[in-house]
Write a protein that holds these residues in place. Structure first.
Motif, PDB file in Angstrom:
ATOM      1  N   LYS A 344       0.841  -1.190   0.000  1.00 22.79           N
ATOM      2  CA  LYS A 344       0.000   0.000   0.000  1.00 22.79           C
ATOM      3  C   LYS A 344       0.880   1.245   0.000  1.00 22.79           C
ATOM      4  O   LYS A 344       1.687   1.456   0.904  1.00 22.79           O
ATOM      5  N   ASP A 348      -0.919   4.536  -5.028  1.00 20.79           N
ATOM      6  CA  ASP A 348      -1.322   3.261  -5.638  1.00 20.79           C
ATOM      7  C   ASP A 348      -2.776   3.292  -6.081  1.00 20.79           C
ATOM      8  O   ASP A 348      -3.619   3.956  -5.463  1.00 20.79           O
ATOM      9  N   THR A 353      -3.719  -2.708  -4.519  1.00 19.40           N
ATOM     10  CA  THR A 353      -3.180  -2.619  -3.166  1.00 19.40           C
ATOM     11  C   THR A 353      -3.598  -3.829  -2.343  1.00 19.40           C
ATOM     12  O   THR A 353      -4.667  -4.420  -2.556  1.00 19.40           O
TER      13      THR A 353
END
Length: 828
Positions: A344, A348, A353
């Motif tokens: 994460k 992103d 993620t």
């Protein structure tokens, strides 16, 4: 993202050695013996059987501050300047504007500083330990190479930061796991670099010598080539030594015992209720996810994770998911750029993620740059360094620079020898000249200067008038089929008997009957050809070719016997070996002797000098044509399925045709002016293509656009190659002289650098030859390491990038800044 930039380097009084030469460079040639030994005997020379690892718990106490910091790098010990930069940064505190500083996306945005203040208030303290994730030095991580390309840059960096004297408070533990380049030295150099020395670190022994490969800023405490580090807040760091992706039983038992506190290693494998640590970092020598491609179920790394009861989250069926009660980072080097899958980060995309799992490739510790724009497009990466656009521009420009290919090794010498021997075969020996008769008889040396050295060589390779028969076609067909089927047998012997072993004793015995029957059927036709030989003599060149083919069949039979012997070695670990099991070995060795003797006796009817000349010519042509096609399929098409491999086979064939034909046709048919025009024209066209195909207006981050660029590169290469070939063959044959032989050598050497660069640039555009393209480009730019921050429930990685290494870090001037490539977090 980044714009194209001119990479410059500050200067220092030190002389830094550049990256090693990968294209048949002298370092690689010098290490071929050890690489060959590893290839043939690596499965038997397993140093891990003698190791006794221990849990390293010195880092297990929670720090007084909130976070625990440590550093990771991999793939170092290549160019000294790049390694020096990484060594300097990982022994130094670093600073960011604030704790939530975003990654630097623009070319001019470099926020990582070596000093605080001036807007940089968040400190990234030096790690409590440094972990090296494999391939410590190149080409072979032996003592000499480690001392020159790893120890020296690290000690230079220490001296520049702390001074020449070693201060105990500045030392940190260093841990490592070996990669394939460490194994090429049978882990001897790796052991000297990472294992705890028997005498005190940094102390002089009675003989006056201190511990070998000592690093001033670090101490060595590990006892095996794999480690288990107990970290604060119940985190664990497992460093796996997975040779060729596989884990040995002793190592697996050690890590499994950690899943069951109180259970010994001897019984760990038999436990059914095992549970890996909930918070775990797993370092492997090879990545679990790379080039945007899912790992395959049959890959060895998948089996290793399953043996350790670790969920293979990197499989397509798991899609990067991990049970919510667990948190894991899989990290490795081997690929020399940075790529993160899952995890994460602030920028992103939500679809990519994962809060509790990430797979990271971080092989930027100093080795040459691998292209980052190779992408199979099966799984999307969250972050990439350098960006695709920069990677394409740098790599294409470097590969289409023939001078760079020349400096990268002895590719030029291989091309020069191929051209020289091919021209010699077409002009001098009677047997090879008579096949195509590219040069008229009156232009050969014996007709012009019979008393010259070339004329005497031609006379020595002449053959008395013979009327060869065409009835030896079946002999040639049989020899080719024999060699092809034996090659298939050599490739499948291991898997064939492994499958039989798994099915039980009866299957093992039946496999022997099949194996023996198959090879008896292969060699039985020799009896027919002995007693039913056609009358007359074969063409001299055909006779020499048949001798070579049967000698190769003999060699492949010995290779098969070696592979079968390896299977007996494996079976002996769990079964009793009886005399019957050795029958295939005796049969194969007998066939090897029969094949060699039959080829020499039945077809060796011409003078030895003629046979030797023809075999040498045939070997060079076979190695060039067959070798370049095989190289394209195996190395270039490694990321592709069958259709893609066929495409690369065609690409390799075109490359081989250019390497063989253009220099020879130029020397046979062209005037000196034409030779100069064709060679210089191909050279200049290549440089022009490098400029055209790397302009900003043609390049973007879209992978589909990259494929379009690949097609454009291929079309230009075809045009350049076809034009050179047509111009080379346009003219009358020129008299054979020593100057023409020298010209063949020179032209072959120059054009081999041109054609090989074109081949790598085109192949790279179609997701091929990533490793070879990186080795050909030999770039020290875009190196990186990761500084990790560990808290009770989170692991945060700060990826520090070096766009261009500097040769000094002046303290009295403004210090250079570096790029914050990525910041990612995983946790519970």
């Amino acid at each position: 993202m980044f714009q194209r930039q001119k990479l410059t380097r500050s200067k220092s009084a030190r002389t830094f050695k550049g990256p090693v030469a990968w294209l048949f460079g002298r370092q690689l040639i010098a290490g071929l013996k050890w690489i060959g030994m590893y290839a043939f005997f690596g499965d038997k020379l397993d140093s891990r059987d003698w190791m006794r690892p221990e849990i390293i718990s010195r880092h297990g106490e929670a720090p007084e501050e909130e976070a625990f910091w440590f550093d990771y790098l991999a793939d170092s010990g290549d160019g000294q300047c790049a390694t020096y930069n990484i060594a300097y940064l990982c022994q130094h505190d670093l600073w960011l504007p604030n704790e939530n500083s975003p990654p630097d996306r623009d070319q001019e945005s470099k926020t990582v500083s070596l000093i605080g203040g001036g807007g940089n208030t968040f400190k990234l303290p030096r790690g409590e330990f440094l972990f090296v994730g494999g391939d410590t030095a190149y080409h072979i991580a032996d003592y000499t190479t480690l001392a020159e390309r790893f120890q020296r840059p690290f000690n230079w960096a220490y001296e520049d930061i702390f001074g020449p004297e070693t201060r105990p408070e500045t030392r940190r533990p260093i841990y490592g796991i070996p990669g394939n380049h460490d194994y090429y030295d049978a882990l001897d150099g790796f052991n000297r670099q990472f294992l705890k020395p028997f005498n005190q670190e940094h102390a002089q022994a009675t003989e006056g010598a201190g511990p070998q490969l000592s690093l001033k800023g670090f101490e060595r405490i590990q006892e095996a080539s794999y480690v288990a580090l107990k970290l604060p807040y119940d985190w664990w760091f497992w460093g796996l030594d997975t040779q060729a992706g596989e884990i040995d039983r002793r190592q697996a038992a050690f890590f499994l015992s950690l899943c069951n506190p109180g259970v010994s290693e001897a019984t760990a494998e038999s436990k059914t209720a095992r549970k890996a640590p909930d918070k775990l970092i797993v370092a492997t020598p090879e990545p679990t996810t790379k080039f945007g491609q899912w790992a395959r179920e049959e890959e060895a790394i998948v089996g290793t994770f399953k043996k350790l009861d670790l969920a293979p989250s990197f499989l397509k069926s798991n899609a990067g998911n991990l049970p919510r009660s667990q948190c894991r980072l899989d990290i490795s080097g081997d690929i020399h750029h940075y790529a993160r899958y899952w995890g994460k980060g602030a920028a992103d995309k939500s679809a990519h993620t994962r809060a509790n799992y990430a797979s990271v490739v971080a092989g930027g510790g100093g080795a040459f740059l691998h292209p980052s724009h190779t992408d199979v497009e099966e799984v999307a990466e969250n972050q990439l360094y350098p960006p695709r656009k920069v990677s394409h521009q740098l790599m294409t420009r470097r590969l289409l620079m023939p001078w760079n290919i020349f400096q990268g090794g002895y590719i030029w010498l291989a091309g020069a020898l191929i051209a020289l021997m091919t021209y010699f075969a077409a002009a001098i020996p009677e047997s090879s000249w008579s096949i195509f008769k590219l040069i008229p008889e009156e232009q050969r040396p014996l007709q012009n200067e019979g008393s010259s050295l070339l004329g005497r060589i031609q006379e020595a390779l002449a053959i008395e008038q013979v009327n060869p028969t065409k009835d030896y076609g079946w002999d040639l067909i049989y020899a080719l089929l024999l060699l092809a089927l034996l090659s298939v047998s050599a490739l499948r012997t291991r898997s064939f008997f492994e499958a039989a072993m798994e099915r039980g004793r009866k299957a093992w015995i039946w496999a022997h009957y099949q194996f023996i029957g198959f090879h008896l059927a292969l060699f039985a036709p020799i009896v027919f050809f002995i007693y039913w030989s056609p009358g007359g003599n074969p063409h001299p060149f055909l006779a020499s070719l048949l001798v070579l083919l049967f000698l190769l069949a003999s060699l492949v039979s010995l290779v098969i016997s070696r592979r079968y012997d390896n299977m007996l070695f494996e079976r002996a670990k769990s079964h009793r070996i009886i005399k019957w099991n050795y029958t295939p070995l005796w049969i194969l060795m007998l066939f090897a002797a029969v094949s060699a003797c039959y080829g020499l006796w039945h077809y060796g009817r011409y003078p030895l000098s003629v046979v030797f000349s023809d075999i040498l010519t045939t070997s060079i042509l076979m190695l060039t044509l067959g070798g370049l096609i095989l190289f394209a399929v195996v190395a270039g098409g490694s990321l592709h399925e069958r259709a893609g491999k066929l495409w690369f086979a065609a690409l390799g064939c075109w490359h081989a045709i250019l390497q063989i034909s253009v220099p020879v046709l130029l020397v046979i048919y062209s005037s000196w002016i034409t030779i100069f025009m064709v060679v210089s024209g191909a050279f200049l066209a290549t440089l022009l293509a490098a400029w055209m195909m790397t302009r900003d207006s043609l390049v973007n981050e879209n992978c589909l656009q990259q494929k379009k660029l690949g097609r454009q590169l291929l079309i230009i290469w075809l045009l350049v190659g076809v034009s050179a070939m047509l111009m080379a063959g346009w003219g009358e044959a020129v008299e054979v002289t020593w100057i023409r032989l020298a010209a063949a050598f020179l032209v072959g050497g120059i054009l081999s650098c041109v054609w090989f660069g074109w081949y790598l640039a085109v192949a790279l555009a179609f997701n091929g030859h990533n490793n070879e393209a990186g080795g050909g480009a030999r770039l020290e730019a875009y190196r990186h390491f990761i500084r990790f921050k560990l808290t009770s429930n989170t692991l945060t990685g700060y990826v520090i990038g070096i766009d261009q290494p500097v040769e000094s870090f002046p303290k009295d001037k403004e210090r250079p800044r570096f790029r914050l490539v990525d910041v990612f977090t995983i946790g519970l």
